[in-house]
Motif scaffolding. Structure first.
Motif, mmCIF file in Angstrom:
data_model
loop_
_atom_site.group_PDB
_atom_site.id
_atom_site.type_symbol
_atom_site.label_atom_id
_atom_site.label_comp_id
_atom_site.label_asym_id
_atom_site.label_seq_id
_atom_site.Cartn_x
_atom_site.Cartn_y
_atom_site.Cartn_z
ATOM 1 N N VAL A 185 0.860 -1.178 0.000
ATOM 2 C CA VAL A 185 0.000 0.000 0.000
ATOM 3 C C VAL A 185 0.898 1.230 0.000
ATOM 4 N N ASP A 186 0.809 2.039 -1.046
ATOM 5 C CA ASP A 186 1.627 3.250 -1.175
ATOM 6 C C ASP A 186 3.105 2.954 -0.969
ATOM 7 N N GLY A 187 3.572 1.852 -1.555
ATOM 8 C CA GLY A 187 4.989 1.509 -1.501
ATOM 9 C C GLY A 187 5.445 0.806 -0.243
ATOM 10 N N GLU A 188 4.559 0.639 0.742
ATOM 11 C CA GLU A 188 4.906 -0.043 1.984
ATOM 12 C C GLU A 188 4.379 -1.471 1.958
ATOM 13 N N SER A 189 5.136 -2.382 2.554
ATOM 14 C CA SER A 189 4.744 -3.792 2.603
ATOM 15 C C SER A 189 4.070 -4.115 3.934
ATOM 16 N N TYR A 190 3.001 -4.901 3.840
ATOM 17 C CA TYR A 190 2.292 -5.383 5.028
ATOM 18 C C TYR A 190 2.038 -6.874 4.835
ATOM 19 N N TYR A 191 1.962 -7.610 5.958
ATOM 20 C CA TYR A 191 1.912 -9.059 5.897
ATOM 21 C C TYR A 191 0.709 -9.582 6.685
ATOM 22 N N LEU A 192 0.165 -10.705 6.209
ATOM 23 C CA LEU A 192 -0.989 -11.301 6.878
ATOM 24 C C LEU A 192 -1.016 -12.800 6.665
ATOM 25 N N CYS A 193 -1.743 -13.495 7.513
ATOM 26 C CA CYS A 193 -1.982 -14.936 7.381
ATOM 27 C C CYS A 193 -3.473 -15.158 7.163
ATOM 28 N N ARG A 194 -3.807 -15.943 6.159
ATOM 29 C CA ARG A 194 -5.210 -16.296 5.925
ATOM 30 C C ARG A 194 -5.450 -17.711 6.460
ATOM 31 N N GLU A 195 -5.301 -17.857 7.745
ATOM 32 C CA GLU A 195 -5.544 -19.134 8.405
ATOM 33 C C GLU A 195 -6.530 -18.897 9.540
ATOM 34 N N TYR A 196 -7.542 -19.744 9.634
ATOM 35 C CA TYR A 196 -8.611 -19.526 10.604
ATOM 36 C C TYR A 196 -8.901 -20.806 11.375
ATOM 37 N N PRO A 197 -7.971 -21.178 12.280
ATOM 38 C CA PRO A 197 -8.205 -22.386 13.080
ATOM 39 C C PRO A 197 -9.442 -22.268 13.964
ATOM 40 N N GLU A 198 -9.800 -21.044 14.327
ATOM 41 C CA GLU A 198 -11.043 -20.773 15.068
ATOM 42 C C GLU A 198 -11.862 -19.815 14.210
ATOM 43 N N ASP A 199 -12.978 -20.302 13.682
ATOM 44 C CA ASP A 199 -13.723 -19.603 12.632
ATOM 45 C C ASP A 199 -15.019 -19.005 13.186
ATOM 46 N N PHE A 200 -15.370 -17.820 12.677
ATOM 47 C CA PHE A 200 -16.643 -17.200 13.061
ATOM 48 C C PHE A 200 -17.844 -18.001 12.554
ATOM 49 N N ALA A 201 -17.602 -18.923 11.649
ATOM 50 C CA ALA A 201 -18.687 -19.794 11.196
ATOM 51 C C ALA A 201 -19.198 -20.673 12.333
ATOM 52 N N ASP A 202 -18.392 -20.839 13.382
ATOM 53 C CA ASP A 202 -18.811 -21.634 14.535
ATOM 54 C C ASP A 202 -19.769 -20.859 15.445
ATOM 55 N N VAL A 203 -19.828 -19.540 15.277
ATOM 56 C CA VAL A 203 -20.678 -18.697 16.134
ATOM 57 C C VAL A 203 -22.053 -18.582 15.481
ATOM 58 N N LYS A 204 -23.038 -19.202 16.087
ATOM 59 C CA LYS A 204 -24.384 -19.206 15.517
ATOM 60 C C LYS A 204 -25.198 -18.055 16.095
ATOM 61 N N GLY A 205 -25.932 -17.368 15.218
ATOM 62 C CA GLY A 205 -26.696 -16.207 15.674
ATOM 63 C C GLY A 205 -25.763 -15.064 16.017
ATOM 64 N N GLN A 206 -26.162 -14.258 17.018
ATOM 65 C CA GLN A 206 -25.358 -13.140 17.521
ATOM 66 C C GLN A 206 -24.925 -12.191 16.397
ATOM 67 N N GLU A 207 -25.861 -11.800 15.552
ATOM 68 C CA GLU A 207 -25.528 -10.963 14.404
ATOM 69 C C GLU A 207 -25.013 -9.588 14.827
ATOM 70 N N VAL A 208 -25.637 -8.993 15.838
ATOM 71 C CA VAL A 208 -25.195 -7.675 16.300
ATOM 72 C C VAL A 208 -23.774 -7.762 16.855
ATOM 73 N N ALA A 209 -23.497 -8.801 17.629
ATOM 74 C CA ALA A 209 -22.172 -8.957 18.219
ATOM 75 C C ALA A 209 -21.118 -9.200 17.148
ATOM 76 N N LYS A 210 -21.452 -9.978 16.125
ATOM 77 C CA LYS A 210 -20.484 -10.240 15.056
ATOM 78 C C LYS A 210 -20.212 -8.978 14.239
ATOM 79 N N ARG A 211 -21.244 -8.167 14.033
ATOM 80 C CA ARG A 211 -21.028 -6.891 13.345
ATOM 81 C C ARG A 211 -20.137 -5.986 14.188
ATOM 82 N N ALA A 212 -20.387 -5.924 15.489
ATOM 83 C CA ALA A 212 -19.550 -5.115 16.374
ATOM 84 C C ALA A 212 -18.112 -5.620 16.370
ATOM 85 N N ALA A 213 -17.939 -6.943 16.331
ATOM 86 C CA ALA A 213 -16.590 -7.518 16.288
ATOM 87 C C ALA A 213 -15.881 -7.149 14.993
#
Length: 502
Positions: A185-213
Motif C-alpha cells: 500500500v503506497d509503496g509499503e509492505s504489510y503481511y498477513l496470514c489467511r488461516e482460521y483455526p477458530e472460525d466465526f462460522a462456529d458462532v451461531k446467531g449473535q448478528e449484532v455482536a459479530k457486526r460489532a466484532a
C-alpha cells in the motif's frame, strides 16, 4: 589497547558498550570492570578456557577488561566473544571499526546463541546504530529477519579470530522473507496470514455482536461484550485474532522483541498476539514490575494485538484503575529504583462480562438470583472513566437452538483488509481506533447531515470530549467498511448505537 563494540539492554532499549582490554605489568590476573553483572563476571572462566583450548597463551601480565560507559549496568553472556577477541587480538593489527560482536562461549571455544542478541540488534537497528555484526552462526536464521544489517556468522572462537584478521570470510546470510501473504500500500509492505483455526462460522446467531466484532477488528477499537454465560463472548474474542489487520515489518519485529523479553520463543509469522490473563492475576504480572529490575507484563506483550479480560468486573480494583493509562496514552511506564522503562501498549482491548453476579439477568429461561444491591455493586466495580475508554459496547442476545452461522472468518477478514487499505491510503500511520485528537480532526470529517446528528447526540446524551472522539473513530471505520470516503449520517448513527449507555 584493543577496543571492540558490544551492547547491553537498558530496560527495553539497547545501549552500545565499548569493550576495551589492556595488558599491564604486574602479577598475572584477569579482571573485568565497568558495572559488569554476575553473568559477565562468570565469563572470565569461559573466556580463559576457550582461549586456552584454541591455541592462545596468556602472557605473564595483568589483563584488565573495561566495559564503557562505566556507569551503565551491564549483563548477559553475549559479551563473552567480544571480551575474548579483545584479549586475543591485543597484539594484532586487525581493525573492526564499527562492527558489533555478540556470542556466548563454550569451554571448548564454540560460539552459542543467546536470547538477548535478537532484541539488542533489533533495538540498535531501530536507532540506526548498527550496520555490521559478528554473531553465532546458529543465530543467523533468526537475525536475518532484521533487515539492513550485514552479518557474519562464526561457529568457533578460532573462526572469529581468523575473520577479524581477514584470514576467513565467515558465513553471510541474506534477509529472509516474512512468512505469509504480502500486500503493498503506497509503496509499503504489510503481511498477513489467511488461516482460521477458530472460525466465526462456529458462532451461531449473535448478528449484532459479530457486526460489532467486525467493526472493532477493522479499526482496532476497544470492545466490551455483555451477556449471559455461554452466549458466545469468549468464542468471539478468540476468533478476533485471526481477522485483525495486516502487520508491517516493524510491528512484527517489535512483537518478537517483546516476546523475547517476556521469555517466549519468537515467531515471525504475521499473527497479532492474543493475551488473556486470568482475573486473579496480580497487578505486576499484567502491567509489569519486579523488585529491582522492571519486567514486561501482559499489557506490553499484547502490543499490536488483543488483550482480553474475561469476567471483566472480577479483576481487582487496582488492576482496573491502572488500565486507564495504557488505554488512553498507549504506553505504560514502570518505575523502579534501578530502572525506568516505558513499553508501548497499542493493543485492542476486549472485555467480557455477565449482566449480574449470577449471570441470569438477561436470561428468559433462568431467573436471576441477585438482589438490586448486588447488581449495583457488581456494575460499580467498573468506573465511568474506565468505561469511557471503551469504544464499542454490545449486549449479547440469548443463544438460540435453531440459529445458523451467517458469516465466516475469511469473508470478515477480507472486509477488514479492505478497510485497512483505505486507512493507509488516506495517509494514516495508525488505525482508526488509535488515532490521537489531531488525527481525529484530520481524518474523521463528517458530512453536514452527520454533523447535525452529532450535535443532537452531544446535547441529548451529554457526551464527553473523549466519547465524541470515540464515536467519530468508530464511524470512520464503519465508513471504511462501507467503502465511503466520508462519514455519512448512517455511519454515525450506527456508531452511536454501538456506544455505551447509562
Amino acid at each position: 589497547m584493543r577496543r571492540l563494540l558490544a551492547a547491553t539492554l537498558d530496560g527495553l532499549e539497547a545501549r552500545p558498550v565499548d569493550v576495551e582490554a589492556t595488558f599491564t605489568k604486574g602479577l598475572p590476573a584477569f579482571g573485568i570492570v565497568g558495572l559488569a553483572g554476575n553473568s559477565i563476571q562468570e565469563s572470565k572462566e569461559r573466556v580463559k578456557s576457550a582461549l586456552l583450548t584454541n591455541g592462545f597463551s596468556f602472557p605473564p601480565l595483568r589483563i584488565t577488561v573495561n566495559l564503557s560507559p562505566s556507569d551503565l549496568g551491564k549483563s548477559g553472556s553475549h559479551f563473552d566473544l567480544a571480551i575474548a577477541l579483545a584479549i586475543a587480538l591485543q597484539e594484532e593489527s586487525a581493525e573492526l571499526g564499527e562492527t558489533y560482536v555478540f556470542g556466548e562461549l563454550g569451554l571448548d571455544g564454540k560460539i552459542k546463541d543467546t536470547r538477548s542478541i535478537f532484541p539488542i540488534l533489533l533495538s540498535l537497528k531501530n536507532s540506526g546504530l548498527v550496520e555490521r555484526a559478528i554473531v553465532p552462526k546458529e543465530s543467523l536464521e533468526r537475525l536475518s529477519l532484521i533487515p539492513g544489517i550485514a552479518y557474519r556468522g562464526v561457529e568457533t572462537l578460532s573462526e572469529a579470530i581468523a575473520l577479524c584478521k581477514g584470514e576467513a570470510a565467515g558465513v553471510g546470510i541474506e534477509a529472509a522473507p516474512i512468512e505469509g501473504e504480502e500486500i503493498r500500500v503506497d509503496g509499503e509492505s504489510y503481511y498477513l496470514c489467511r488461516e482460521y483455526p477458530e472460525d466465526f462460522a462456529d458462532v451461531k446467531g449473535q448478528e449484532v455482536a459479530k457486526r460489532a466484532a467486525l467493526v472493532a477488528a477493522a479499526g482496532m477499537h476497544n470492545l466490551l461484550m455483555e451477556g449471559s454465560p455461554g452466549c458466545g463472548k469468549s468464542m468471539i474474542a478468540k476468533r478476533l485474532r485471526h481477522i485483525l489487520p495486516p502487520m508491517s515489518l516493524e510491528e512484527i519485529l517489535r512483537l518478537n522483541q517483546y516476546a523475547l523479553l517476556g521469555g517466549e520463543e519468537p515467531s515471525f509469522r504475521p499473527l497479532r498476539p492474543y493475551r488473556s490473563p486470568h482475573h486473579s492475576a496480580s497487578k505486576p504480572s499484567i502491567f509489569g514490575g519486579g523488585t529491582s529490575q522492571a519486567r514486561i507484563g501482559e499489557v506490553a506483550l499484547a502490543n499490536g494485538g488483543i488483550l482480553f479480560f474475561d469476567e471483566f468486573p472480577h479483576f481487582s480494583r487496582s488492576v482496573l484503575e491502572a488500565l486507564r493509562e495504557p488505554l488512553q496514552d498507549h504506553t505504560v511506564l514502570i518505575s523502579r529504583v534501578n530502572s525506568k522503562v516505558a513499553y508501548a501498549t497499542r493493543f485492542m482491548f476486549v472485555a467480557a462480562q455477565n449482566p449480574c453476579p449470577c449471570g441470569n439477568l438477561l436470561n428468559s429461561h433462568h431467573p436471576c438470583r441477585c438482589s438490586d444491591l448486588e447488581i449495583k455493586r457488581y456494575k460499580q466495580r467498573l468506573s465511568d472513566p474506565l468505561l469511557d475508554r471503551i469504544d464499542i459496547y454490545v449486549t449479547m442476545q440469548e443463544s438460540e437452538a435453531d440459529a445458523k452461522p451467517s458469516v465466516d472468518s475469511a469473508s470478515m477478514h477480507e472486509a477488514v483488509i479492505s478497510a485497512f487499505i483505505r486507512q493507509k491510503e488516506r495517509g494514516q500511520r495508525r488505525l482508526n481506533g488509535k488515532l490521537d485528537e489531531r488525527e481525529v480532526e484530520a481524518f474523521c470529517r463528517l458530512e453536514p447531515e452527520a454533523e447535525e446528528v452529532m450535535r443532537k447526540a452531544v446535547a441529548s446524551f451529554g457526551l464527553s470530549h473523549r466519547s465524541v472522539a470515540n464515536v467519530k473513530k468508530v464511524a470512520r471505520t464503519i465508513a471504511d467498511l462501507d467503502g465511503s470516503g466520508t462519514i455519512g449520517r448512517g455511519h454515525l448513527l450506527e456508531a452511536l448505537s454501538l456506544r455505551r449507555r447509562g
